[in-house]
Scaffold this motif. Structure first.
Motif, mmCIF file in Angstrom:
data_model
loop_
_atom_site.group_PDB
_atom_site.id
_atom_site.type_symbol
_atom_site.label_atom_id
_atom_site.label_comp_id
_atom_site.label_asym_id
_atom_site.label_seq_id
_atom_site.Cartn_x
_atom_site.Cartn_y
_atom_site.Cartn_z
ATOM 1 N N GLU A 1 -5.138 69.874 -5.344
ATOM 2 C CA GLU A 1 -5.760 69.007 -4.013
ATOM 3 C C GLU A 1 -6.365 67.700 -4.373
ATOM 4 N N TYR A 2 -7.113 67.550 -5.593
ATOM 5 C CA TYR A 2 -7.741 66.431 -5.809
ATOM 6 C C TYR A 2 -6.640 65.408 -6.246
ATOM 7 N N GLU A 3 -5.543 65.671 -6.750
ATOM 8 C CA GLU A 3 -4.529 64.768 -7.080
ATOM 9 C C GLU A 3 -3.771 64.361 -5.984
ATOM 10 N N TYR A 4 -3.595 65.191 -4.928
ATOM 11 C CA TYR A 4 -2.929 64.918 -3.724
ATOM 12 C C TYR A 4 -3.805 63.895 -3.024
ATOM 13 N N LEU A 5 -5.065 64.338 -2.905
ATOM 14 C CA LEU A 5 -5.762 63.307 -2.067
ATOM 15 C C LEU A 5 -6.305 62.202 -2.765
ATOM 16 N N THR A 6 -6.312 61.863 -4.168
ATOM 17 C CA THR A 6 -6.361 60.721 -4.669
ATOM 18 C C THR A 6 -4.939 59.734 -4.876
ATOM 19 N N GLY A 7 -3.798 60.492 -4.655
ATOM 20 C CA GLY A 7 -2.580 59.638 -4.700
ATOM 21 C C GLY A 7 -2.087 59.633 -3.408
ATOM 22 N N ALA A 8 -1.068 60.468 -3.026
ATOM 23 C CA ALA A 8 -0.427 60.399 -1.784
ATOM 24 C C ALA A 8 -1.145 60.507 -0.612
ATOM 25 N N GLY A 9 -2.106 61.398 -0.557
ATOM 26 C CA GLY A 9 -3.048 61.798 0.664
ATOM 27 C C GLY A 9 -3.674 60.400 0.883
ATOM 28 N N ARG A 10 -4.278 59.860 -0.280
ATOM 29 C CA ARG A 10 -5.068 58.522 0.028
ATOM 30 C C ARG A 10 -4.150 57.309 0.635
ATOM 31 N N ASP A 11 -2.959 57.188 0.205
ATOM 32 C CA ASP A 11 -2.045 56.314 0.726
ATOM 33 C C ASP A 11 -1.775 56.438 2.174
ATOM 34 N N GLU A 12 -1.641 57.758 2.443
ATOM 35 C CA GLU A 12 -1.292 58.012 3.872
ATOM 36 C C GLU A 12 -2.424 57.756 4.753
ATOM 37 N N ILE A 13 -3.766 58.010 4.418
ATOM 38 C CA ILE A 13 -4.802 57.735 5.242
ATOM 39 C C ILE A 13 -5.245 56.388 5.438
ATOM 40 N N VAL A 14 -4.708 55.383 4.217
ATOM 41 C CA VAL A 14 -4.959 53.917 4.406
ATOM 42 C C VAL A 14 -3.987 53.296 5.186
ATOM 43 N N ALA A 15 -2.679 53.979 5.287
ATOM 44 C CA ALA A 15 -1.897 53.315 6.082
ATOM 45 C C ALA A 15 -2.030 53.480 7.725
ATOM 46 N N ARG A 16 -2.255 54.762 7.765
ATOM 47 C CA ARG A 16 -2.949 55.209 9.296
ATOM 48 C C ARG A 16 -4.052 54.211 9.732
ATOM 49 N N VAL A 17 -4.993 54.097 8.892
ATOM 50 C CA VAL A 17 -6.174 53.054 9.386
ATOM 51 C C VAL A 17 -5.521 51.573 9.654
ATOM 52 N N ALA A 18 -4.907 51.132 8.669
ATOM 53 C CA ALA A 18 -4.290 49.927 8.797
ATOM 54 C C ALA A 18 -3.536 49.780 10.253
ATOM 55 N N GLN A 19 -2.532 50.717 10.202
ATOM 56 C CA GLN A 19 -1.712 50.852 11.568
ATOM 57 C C GLN A 19 -2.421 50.724 12.836
ATOM 58 N N ALA A 20 -3.472 51.686 12.842
ATOM 59 C CA ALA A 20 -4.604 51.500 13.992
ATOM 60 C C ALA A 20 -5.276 50.313 14.013
ATOM 61 N N ARG A 21 -5.713 49.676 13.223
ATOM 62 C CA ARG A 21 -6.292 48.309 12.985
ATOM 63 C C ARG A 21 -5.429 47.250 13.748
ATOM 64 N N ASP A 22 -4.126 47.431 13.329
ATOM 65 C CA ASP A 22 -3.283 46.494 13.837
ATOM 66 C C ASP A 22 -3.050 46.541 15.430
ATOM 67 N N GLU A 23 -3.418 47.520 16.166
ATOM 68 C CA GLU A 23 -3.276 48.032 17.496
ATOM 69 C C GLU A 23 -4.239 47.130 18.216
ATOM 70 N N GLY A 24 -5.190 46.342 17.648
ATOM 71 C CA GLY A 24 -5.904 45.483 18.652
ATOM 72 C C GLY A 24 -7.472 45.608 18.628
ATOM 73 N N ASP A 25 -8.226 45.339 19.528
ATOM 74 C CA ASP A 25 -9.647 45.362 19.711
ATOM 75 C C ASP A 25 -10.095 46.613 19.041
ATOM 76 N N LEU A 26 -10.831 46.541 17.911
ATOM 77 C CA LEU A 26 -11.368 47.709 17.195
ATOM 78 C C LEU A 26 -12.661 48.341 18.092
ATOM 79 N N LYS A 27 -13.165 47.486 18.894
ATOM 80 C CA LYS A 27 -14.497 48.362 19.680
ATOM 81 C C LYS A 27 -13.709 49.239 20.545
ATOM 82 N N GLU A 28 -12.472 49.080 21.206
ATOM 83 C CA GLU A 28 -12.183 50.056 21.972
ATOM 84 C C GLU A 28 -10.843 50.907 21.341
ATOM 85 N N ASN A 29 -10.638 50.758 19.986
ATOM 86 C CA ASN A 29 -9.359 51.491 19.546
ATOM 87 C C ASN A 29 -9.999 52.601 19.074
#
Length: 159
Positions: free
Chosen positions: A19-47
């Protein structure tokens, strides 16, 4: 949590390490990508997607810290058969006239055994920790009742 030894079966240790290896590898990459994708959707106050992704990321990082501490401080294997009640022991008690048997250890091992698992930090676990066969101790239940328990048996769990 750092510095606190956690007794784990080999199976539980391997599961936590994976679990640790997943969360520090592929799992971390997935969540960072989701944060970046959501940030690109526009106004962060209402996102709300952005805020949800950031919250999930924070929870994941907290779990990474928890796992790292447990793995660094893990004691893996069979505890010594020294007659003391300690993590990794199958304990049999006389609990108010009834026999009760359980494994004393981390909640992380609960899925690896059919035995009930009590944490050494629980009221009952803390009251019997370090005791020997034949010792009697009073502990306070979560409802506030005082109960006398007697240690009948403490043997290593070999899982």
């Amino acid at each position: 949590m750092t510095g606190t030894t956690t007794w784990l079966t080999q199976e539980a240790y391997d599961r936590l390490k994976a679990e640790y290896e997943y969360l520090t590898g592929a799992g971390r990459d997935e969540i960072v990508a989701r944060v970046a994708q959501a940030r690109d959707e526009g106004d962060l106050k209402e996102n709300s997607g952005y805020h949800a992704a950031r919250e999930e990321h924070a929870k994941q990082e907290a779990r990474v810290r928890e796992l790292k501490a447990k793995l660094e401080n893990a004691q893996v294997g069979t505890p010594p058969d020294d007659g003391l009640v300690e993590p990794g022991m199958i304990v049999t008690l006389d609990f108010a006239g009834e026999e009760m048997t359980f494994l004393l250890g981390s909640r992380e091992i609960a899925g690896t055994t059919e035995l009930d698992v009590f944490s050494e930090a629980s009221p009952l676990g803390a009251s019997i920790l370090g005791r020997s066969v034949g010792d009697e101790v009073t502990f306070t239940t979560p409802t506030g009742a005082e109960r006398l328990v007697k240690v009948l048996k403490a043997v290593p769990y070999d899982g």
